[in-house]
Design a protein around this motif. Structure first.
Motif, mmCIF file in Angstrom:
data_model
loop_
_atom_site.group_PDB
_atom_site.id
_atom_site.type_symbol
_atom_site.label_atom_id
_atom_site.label_comp_id
_atom_site.label_asym_id
_atom_site.label_seq_id
_atom_site.Cartn_x
_atom_site.Cartn_y
_atom_site.Cartn_z
ATOM 1 N N UNK A 239 -1.646 -33.098 -59.918
ATOM 2 C CA UNK A 239 -1.041 -34.120 -59.767
ATOM 3 C C UNK A 239 -1.508 -35.485 -59.144
ATOM 4 N N UNK A 240 -2.046 -35.117 -57.779
ATOM 5 C CA UNK A 240 -2.862 -35.926 -56.544
ATOM 6 C C UNK A 240 -3.684 -36.062 -57.073
ATOM 7 N N UNK A 241 -4.318 -35.842 -57.726
ATOM 8 C CA UNK A 241 -5.714 -36.748 -58.714
ATOM 9 C C UNK A 241 -5.777 -37.758 -59.298
ATOM 10 N N UNK A 242 -4.430 -37.317 -60.128
ATOM 11 C CA UNK A 242 -3.704 -38.562 -61.426
ATOM 12 C C UNK A 242 -3.629 -39.356 -60.026
ATOM 13 N N UNK A 243 -2.474 -39.480 -59.213
ATOM 14 C CA UNK A 243 -1.932 -40.609 -58.894
ATOM 15 C C UNK A 243 -3.058 -41.401 -58.172
ATOM 16 N N UNK A 244 -4.560 -41.088 -57.439
ATOM 17 C CA UNK A 244 -5.100 -41.575 -57.259
ATOM 18 C C UNK A 244 -6.385 -42.598 -58.109
ATOM 19 N N UNK A 245 -6.100 -41.887 -58.769
ATOM 20 C CA UNK A 245 -6.687 -42.505 -60.445
ATOM 21 C C UNK A 245 -5.874 -43.542 -60.340
ATOM 22 N N UNK A 246 -4.895 -43.858 -60.664
ATOM 23 C CA UNK A 246 -3.752 -44.753 -61.457
ATOM 24 C C UNK A 246 -3.341 -45.739 -60.270
ATOM 25 N N UNK A 247 -3.474 -45.442 -58.813
ATOM 26 C CA UNK A 247 -3.867 -46.174 -57.502
ATOM 27 C C UNK A 247 -4.698 -47.681 -58.426
ATOM 28 N N UNK A 248 -5.977 -46.515 -58.080
ATOM 29 C CA UNK A 248 -7.575 -47.315 -58.341
ATOM 30 C C UNK A 248 -7.442 -48.593 -59.398
ATOM 31 N N UNK A 249 -6.182 -48.255 -60.678
ATOM 32 C CA UNK A 249 -6.288 -48.576 -61.875
ATOM 33 C C UNK A 249 -4.843 -49.903 -60.829
ATOM 34 N N UNK A 250 -4.395 -49.679 -60.887
ATOM 35 C CA UNK A 250 -3.295 -50.458 -59.744
ATOM 36 C C UNK A 250 -3.665 -51.816 -59.936
ATOM 37 N N UNK A 251 -5.081 -51.160 -58.538
ATOM 38 C CA UNK A 251 -5.639 -51.996 -58.007
ATOM 39 C C UNK A 251 -6.468 -52.744 -58.726
ATOM 40 N N UNK A 252 -7.560 -52.631 -59.867
ATOM 41 C CA UNK A 252 -7.420 -53.214 -60.606
ATOM 42 C C UNK A 252 -7.290 -54.585 -61.266
ATOM 43 N N UNK A 253 -5.958 -54.004 -61.909
ATOM 44 C CA UNK A 253 -5.215 -54.627 -62.482
ATOM 45 C C UNK A 253 -4.312 -55.810 -61.927
#
Ligand SMILES: [Fe+2]
Ligand SMILES: [Fe+2]
Length: 193
Positions: A29-43
């Motif tokens: 879950x932690x890995x997914x959260x980091x990836x989503x955080x990167x996606x949010x920054x890009x968006x």
């Protein structure tokens, strides 16, 4: 709460116990959260291409969150596990549902909800670090806690760059108080939220 966190409530001890017991599950879950955080920054930077400081900050943030993701993936692979499909994060979805319409409100709320989510991440990674025995893993979570605390300050700082400080301050307090109720209602599971 310590002076370094703006949060209105601490995460329950039962959450930390559950994470340590289900640490493999937590890592996925932690890995997914980091990836989503990167996606949010890009968006965010795609949405505001004309805000130079925001674009720079979000591109650096996306890169840093991807480094976190890579490091967690390494831990996952060392344990012989593999990444799972992304699941919805009920906490993040709930908080993002508080983002108001209207261009000014929308931008302010995007920055401040991101700040809230980062502040909770910082608190939770520090709790995980405290519960781990001394070693690489503990140092890793300590360093993540410091990064996420920096990220919440960055989002807050961007908010005060683009909006009057009284507007930022009152909405920030509203969101922190709503976040405290949200976090207290969360089911306890071996996940970041
Ligand atoms: Fe991160
Ligand atoms: Fe972060």
């Amino acid at each position: 709460m310590t002076a370094t966190t703006p949060l209105h409530c601490v995460s329950p001890t039962t959450w930390v116990v559950c994470v340590i017991e289900g640490f493999d599950q937590f890592l996925l879950d932690h890995a997914a959260a980091e990836k989503k955080a990167a996606g949010m920054a890009l968006s965010m930077l795609s949405h505001y291409p004309d805000r130079a400081r925001l674009v720079t900050a979000m591109s650096e943030l996306a890169a840093e969150e991807m480094v976190h993701f890579r490091e967690v993936v390494k831990l996952i692979q060392e344990r012989g596990l593999q990444l799972a499909a992304d699941e919805k994060d009920p906490y993040v979805n709930e908080i993002r549902s508080w983002i108001r319409r209207g261009s000014e409100e929308y931008m302010l709320d995007r920055l401040l909800t991101a700040a809230v989510i980062e502040a909770r991440g910082a608190e939770r990674f520090a709790l995980v670090a405290d519960a781990l025995s001394a070693g690489c893993l503990r140092r890793f979570y300590q360093s993540l806690a410091r990064s996420e605390a920096r990220h919440y300050e960055l989002f807050l700082d961007l908010a005060t760059e683009y909006f009057p400080s009284e507007t930022v301050g009152s909405r920030w307090q509203e969101l922190l108080s709503a976040e405290a109720s949200c976090v207290q209602a969360l089911p306890i599971r071996a996940a970041l939220h």
